[in-house]
Design an enzyme around this catalytic site. Sequence first.
Site, PDB file in Angstrom:
ATOM      1  N   ASP A   1       6.049  -6.921   9.460  1.00 37.80           N
ATOM      2  CA  ASP A   1       4.946  -6.642  10.386  1.00 37.80           C
ATOM      3  C   ASP A   1       3.623  -6.464   9.648  1.00 37.80           C
ATOM      4  O   ASP A   1       2.560  -6.459  10.268  1.00 37.80           O
ATOM      5  CB  ASP A   1       5.260  -5.425  11.258  1.00 37.80           C
ATOM      6  CG  ASP A   1       5.624  -4.198  10.438  1.00 37.80           C
ATOM      7  OD1 ASP A   1       4.852  -3.828   9.535  1.00 37.80           O
ATOM      8  OD2 ASP A   1       6.683  -3.597  10.703  1.00 37.80           O
TER       9      ASP A   1
ATOM     10  N   ASP B   1      11.871  -1.338   3.844  1.00 39.19           N
ATOM     11  CA  ASP B   1      11.222  -1.408   5.160  1.00 39.19           C
ATOM     12  C   ASP B   1      11.866  -2.520   5.979  1.00 39.19           C
ATOM     13  O   ASP B   1      11.203  -3.340   6.616  1.00 39.19           O
ATOM     14  CB  ASP B   1       9.711  -1.633   4.994  1.00 39.19           C
ATOM     15  CG  ASP B   1       8.952  -1.423   6.308  1.00 39.19           C
ATOM     16  OD1 ASP B   1       9.517  -0.797   7.224  1.00 39.19           O
ATOM     17  OD2 ASP B   1       7.816  -1.915   6.422  1.00 39.19           O
TER      18      ASP B   1
END
Lengths: 366, 366
Positions: free
Chosen positions: B201, B276
Site C-alpha cells: 500500500d 508488513d
Amino acid sequence: MAVNTILMDFSVKSSKLQNDQQEELLTKVLENYFPQLFKVHSRSIEDGGYIVLFTAHRGSFITARSFPQGLLTINIEYYKNESDEELISFKCITLLEKELAAQFGKVISNKFPPLRRGGVARYFPTSDERILEYDIDALVFEEMSPFQKVQIVHSRTLGNMLILDGLQNLSDRDLVYTETLMQRGKEDYEGKEIVILGGGDGALLHELLKENPKMVLMFELDDVVIKACREHMRECCGDSLDNMKGANYEIVVGDCMQSLEIMINEGRKFDYVFGDLTDAPVTPTPQDETWDFIKLIISTSVKILKPQGKYMTHCCGVACTGAAKMFEEQLLSLNENLEWSTATAFIPSFLEDWLFYQVWRKDPAN
Amino acid sequence: MAVNTILMDFSVKSSKLQNDQQEELLTKVLENYFPQLFKVHSRSIEDGGYIVLFTAHRGSFITARSFPQGLLTINIEYYKNESDEELISFKCITLLEKELAAQFGKVISNKFPPLRRGGVARYFPTSDERILEYDIDALVFEEMSPFQKVQIVHSRTLGNMLILDGLQNLSDRDLVYTETLMQRGKEDYEGKEIVILGGGDGALLHELLKENPKMVLMFELDDVVIKACREHMRECCGDSLDNMKGANYEIVVGDCMQSLEIMINEGRKFDYVFGDLTDAPVTPTPQDETWDFIKLIISTSVKILKPQGKYMTHCCGVACTGAAKMFEEQLLSLNENLEWSTATAFIPSFLEDWLFYQVWRKDPAN
C-alpha cells in the site's frame, strides 16, 4: 444463549439458469453441507422469483429467495449454546459460497459474519443507521428511568459505554468528544460562569472543572443517568458526580427549561451555555417536534448569555447533512443575529465524524 | 439494487403462551403491518419450536421461528430499489416490536438496523469476526490479481479503503497504524538501512522516506496492489509508489522469501526489517500453515539484521489473545535469544485496538 443467522447473497443477473434449474442445483449443493436437509416448502412468487424453505439438522432452517432483479439470498439460522460447535464453520460457509457461485456461473457473491441474536445487545446503529457490532461482553447496568432506558455495557475495546434508549452515547475512549464539544485549548474557562443543559454522564462537567471555572451549573433531567454514570463511567466523569454540589459547581436534577426560566427571572448571565442533551432529547416540556424543542433550548439559552457569551453544542453525524442544515436554519430563524463556527472530530466509538457548533451574537454591543 | 433484511428477536422465555397461541397472536399483529399477508407454511419442529413462512405485498417474505430455548426470531425481507419507499419504516418496525413484546407478555426485544444486500459491499468483519457496516458509496477499484482480490472502496467517513480478499486493510484515516508500526518518535531512521516485506500500500515506505533513511528496500509480491494504491490511496502512500526506484529506495516486485535469500547470500545486513504482510499472507512459498510461514519470515529476517537491528511488525487485534500468544511462541521457538516490546493503537477504520511487535536480539554481542 444465541441464535446465529448467516446471510449470503448471490448476484445471479448474468446466470442463464431457469428458476427450477437454479433451485435444483441449490438443493443439491446444500445437501452436501447440511445433514438431514429437507425441502419443507417451495413456491413461485408473483414477481417471477421463488422462495424455498428448508429445515436441517439441529433444528436449523434455511430460506432461499430468488428475486427477479437478479439477486438470490440465502439465510441460515440455528440455535447455538456457548459450548456448541458451530452448525457450519466460517470455512465451510466460504466453501459453500464459492461452490454456489461457481455452479450459478461465476456470479458475484457476498456473505455476512454470523449475526448473533439474543443475549446482551451487541449491535447498535450509527447516526446514519449503519450497523456496528461491538465486542460487548457484559451488561453492567440497566434501569428503566421515567424518561428512558438507561444501560451501561462493557466493550473489551472501548470500556464502558452509555446506551440511552438503545442508542450509543459515550464510551470510556471518547475523550475527544468532550474536548471537541468544549473546544479545549481554544476557549478559556478560567474564572468563567457556565451552564450545562443535560450532560448527565458527567464527562463535560469533569473536564470543565479541570480548567478552574468560577461556577458550573448543570441541569440534568434524569437522575438514573447520573446514578449509573457516577458508578460505572468514572473514566469519563471522574469524581465530578460524587457530590451534587462543590466549591464551584452544582448539579440540579430537573427539567432544564424550568431551570433556564429561573435564571432568566433572576437576571443571571453566563459566559458559556452548553447544549449537552441527547440527540433525541427526552423532555417533560411538551413540544410537537424535536426541532421545536431544540429551537426553544437555543433561544432560551441565548437569553442568559453575557454579550460575549457562547452557546456550545454537539449536533449530529457529519453524514447527516440534513440535520446540520436544519440546525442552522433554527439558528437563523431566531433573529438573534447569531454567528457560529463548527468543528468536527472522529469519535472512536461512533466510527464516524461528529459535528459540533459554537454559537455567539454577531454584534455583542447591541 | 438492494434487498433489505430486517431482523427482530424476542426473548419469550417467561411468556406463558403455547406455540399455537403465540403463532396466532403473531399472525394477527403482522396482518396490521403487512398488506396481503399470507401464511404460506407453518410446521412444528422436532425440538419443540415451530416455524412459519409468510409472504406479503411487494414480494416480501417473513419467517418466524420459535426456538424452545425461549427465543423467537422474525426475519423480514424484500427488494428495494434506491427510489422505492421502505416496505416498513424504522418507526413502524419499532411499533411492531413494541406491540409484539407487549402481546407476548413484556418480553425483552431487540432489532437490527435493516441489512442491505447486493450492490457494493458495505459490511466487513473485524479481526474477531464482528460485523461493521461502513458508509461506502463507491467501488473505486477491483481486480483479481494472481494472488488475491484487490478492491478499493470509498467511505464517506474514512476516505478510500484497501480491501484484500474481502478483509479491510487500511483507510486514508489510519496514519496511526503506520506510525505505531514504525514507532515514530521512538525509533531513529535517519541514515538507516531498512527492508520492508510486503507493504504494497506504500504507506510505510512513504512515512519512512520522510525520516531520511540511507536506503529502503521494499519486497512486495502483488503488483496489482501497488498499481491500485499508487492511483487511489495517495493519502497513504503519497508519491512513494510513482517510481519503483529513487535516490534512497527501491521497490522489488516478487516473492519476499527469494529477495531475503539473495540478501543473505550477498551478506547484506540491515538496521530494520519490517514485516508488513497481510494478516493472512499470500505467498507462493509453499507452507502448510500460516504460522509456519510467519515463523519462516521472522527467522529469515533475523538473519539479515545487524547485531542491534530490529524486526518490526503488526500482529493482530488485541482481542485475539490466542494469535499474540502464538506469535510469541514462534519468537521463542527460534532459539535466537530474542526479546521484544509491544505497542497498541486504536485504528479508526478497524474499530479495535491493534497489537504491534518490536523484536531484537537480547545479547547483540554474541
